[in-house]
Design a protein around this motif. Sequence first.
Motif, PDB file in Angstrom:
ATOM      1  N   VAL A  63      12.035  -1.904  -9.264  1.00 22.01           N
ATOM      2  CA  VAL A  63      11.059  -1.453 -10.253  1.00 22.01           C
ATOM      3  C   VAL A  63       9.736  -1.328  -9.520  1.00 22.01           C
ATOM      4  O   VAL A  63       9.302  -2.248  -8.842  1.00 22.01           O
ATOM      5  N   MET A  64       9.101  -0.177  -9.646  1.00 26.30           N
ATOM      6  CA  MET A  64       7.836   0.059  -8.962  1.00 26.30           C
ATOM      7  C   MET A  64       6.744   0.257 -10.012  1.00 26.30           C
ATOM      8  O   MET A  64       6.864   1.112 -10.891  1.00 26.30           O
ATOM      9  N   LYS A  65       5.707  -0.558  -9.933  1.00 23.51           N
ATOM     10  CA  LYS A  65       4.600  -0.500 -10.892  1.00 23.51           C
ATOM     11  C   LYS A  65       3.308  -0.217 -10.142  1.00 23.51           C
ATOM     12  O   LYS A  65       3.024  -0.850  -9.127  1.00 23.51           O
ATOM     13  N   GLU A  66       2.539   0.727 -10.641  1.00 25.29           N
ATOM     14  CA  GLU A  66       1.231   0.998 -10.052  1.00 25.29           C
ATOM     15  C   GLU A  66       0.255  -0.070 -10.539  1.00 25.29           C
ATOM     16  O   GLU A  66       0.195  -0.389 -11.722  1.00 25.29           O
ATOM     17  N   LEU A  67      -0.499  -0.644  -9.607  1.00 27.48           N
ATOM     18  CA  LEU A  67      -1.406  -1.735  -9.932  1.00 27.48           C
ATOM     19  C   LEU A  67      -2.721  -1.223 -10.514  1.00 27.48           C
ATOM     20  O   LEU A  67      -3.222  -0.178 -10.099  1.00 27.48           O
ATOM     21  N   SER A  68      -3.282  -1.989 -11.445  1.00 26.07           N
ATOM     22  CA  SER A  68      -4.597  -1.670 -11.978  1.00 26.07           C
ATOM     23  C   SER A  68      -5.653  -2.101 -10.965  1.00 26.07           C
ATOM     24  O   SER A  68      -5.366  -2.830 -10.027  1.00 26.07           O
ATOM     25  N   CYS A 120      -1.783  -5.957   0.900  1.00 26.69           N
ATOM     26  CA  CYS A 120      -0.435  -5.471   1.174  1.00 26.69           C
ATOM     27  C   CYS A 120       0.338  -6.541   1.947  1.00 26.69           C
ATOM     28  O   CYS A 120      -0.213  -7.218   2.811  1.00 26.69           O
ATOM     29  N   GLU A 121       1.626  -6.688   1.646  1.00 33.67           N
ATOM     30  CA  GLU A 121       2.468  -7.680   2.325  1.00 33.67           C
ATOM     31  C   GLU A 121       2.662  -7.352   3.809  1.00 33.67           C
ATOM     32  O   GLU A 121       2.974  -8.237   4.593  1.00 33.67           O
ATOM     33  N   TYR A 122       2.478  -6.091   4.192  1.00 36.36           N
ATOM     34  CA  TYR A 122       2.781  -5.654   5.557  1.00 36.36           C
ATOM     35  C   TYR A 122       1.547  -5.341   6.397  1.00 36.36           C
ATOM     36  O   TYR A 122       1.655  -5.156   7.598  1.00 36.36           O
ATOM     37  N   VAL A 164      -1.321  -0.804  -3.695  1.00 34.05           N
ATOM     38  CA  VAL A 164      -1.351   0.199  -4.751  1.00 34.05           C
ATOM     39  C   VAL A 164      -0.176  -0.015  -5.699  1.00 34.05           C
ATOM     40  O   VAL A 164      -0.264   0.272  -6.879  1.00 34.05           O
ATOM     41  N   TYR A 165       0.920  -0.578  -5.183  1.00 28.53           N
ATOM     42  CA  TYR A 165       2.138  -0.753  -5.976  1.00 28.53           C
ATOM     43  C   TYR A 165       2.642  -2.186  -5.916  1.00 28.53           C
ATOM     44  O   TYR A 165       2.447  -2.891  -4.928  1.00 28.53           O
ATOM     45  N   CYS A 169       0.852  -1.184   0.000  1.00 28.06           N
ATOM     46  CA  CYS A 169       0.000   0.000   0.000  1.00 28.06           C
ATOM     47  C   CYS A 169       0.894   1.243   0.000  1.00 28.06           C
ATOM     48  O   CYS A 169       2.118   1.143   0.069  1.00 28.06           O
ATOM     49  N   LYS A 170       0.262   2.410  -0.058  1.00 24.98           N
ATOM     50  CA  LYS A 170       1.031   3.656  -0.074  1.00 24.98           C
ATOM     51  C   LYS A 170       1.850   3.839   1.204  1.00 24.98           C
ATOM     52  O   LYS A 170       2.934   4.398   1.169  1.00 24.98           O
ATOM     53  N   GLU A 171       1.326   3.363   2.330  1.00 27.57           N
ATOM     54  CA  GLU A 171       2.020   3.525   3.606  1.00 27.57           C
ATOM     55  C   GLU A 171       3.321   2.727   3.675  1.00 27.57           C
ATOM     56  O   GLU A 171       4.261   3.122   4.357  1.00 27.57           O
ATOM     57  N   HIS A 172       3.386   1.594   2.988  1.00 27.26           N
ATOM     58  CA  HIS A 172       4.530   0.698   3.115  1.00 27.26           C
ATOM     59  C   HIS A 172       5.422   0.652   1.879  1.00 27.26           C
ATOM     60  O   HIS A 172       6.303  -0.199   1.791  1.00 27.26           O
ATOM     61  N   VAL A 173       5.232   1.554   0.932  1.00 30.29           N
ATOM     62  CA  VAL A 173       6.020   1.516  -0.300  1.00 30.29           C
ATOM     63  C   VAL A 173       7.505   1.747  -0.022  1.00 30.29           C
ATOM     64  O   VAL A 173       8.360   1.089  -0.624  1.00 30.29           O
TER      65      VAL A 173
END
Length: 52
Positions: free
Chosen positions: A25-30, A39-41, A47-48, A5-9
């Motif tokens: 490499v950071m990709k924004e998810l559809s 989110c993994e965390y 989001v990414y 998520c945005k908090e854990h990027v």
Amino acid sequence: MIYCCKEHVELALDVIVDEYETAPVMKELSEEEQLSTTCEYCENTPVYLVAN
């Protein structure tokens, strides 16, 4: 690959750099990709996708 998520990027970026010693490499998810994972965390919607 880490879904986050945005908090854990930033944490995900640091983990990829530490583990693989390469630029991540950071990709924004559809919206379709967001529906099937969390989110993994935390339990938020990712989001990414961060990968090496």
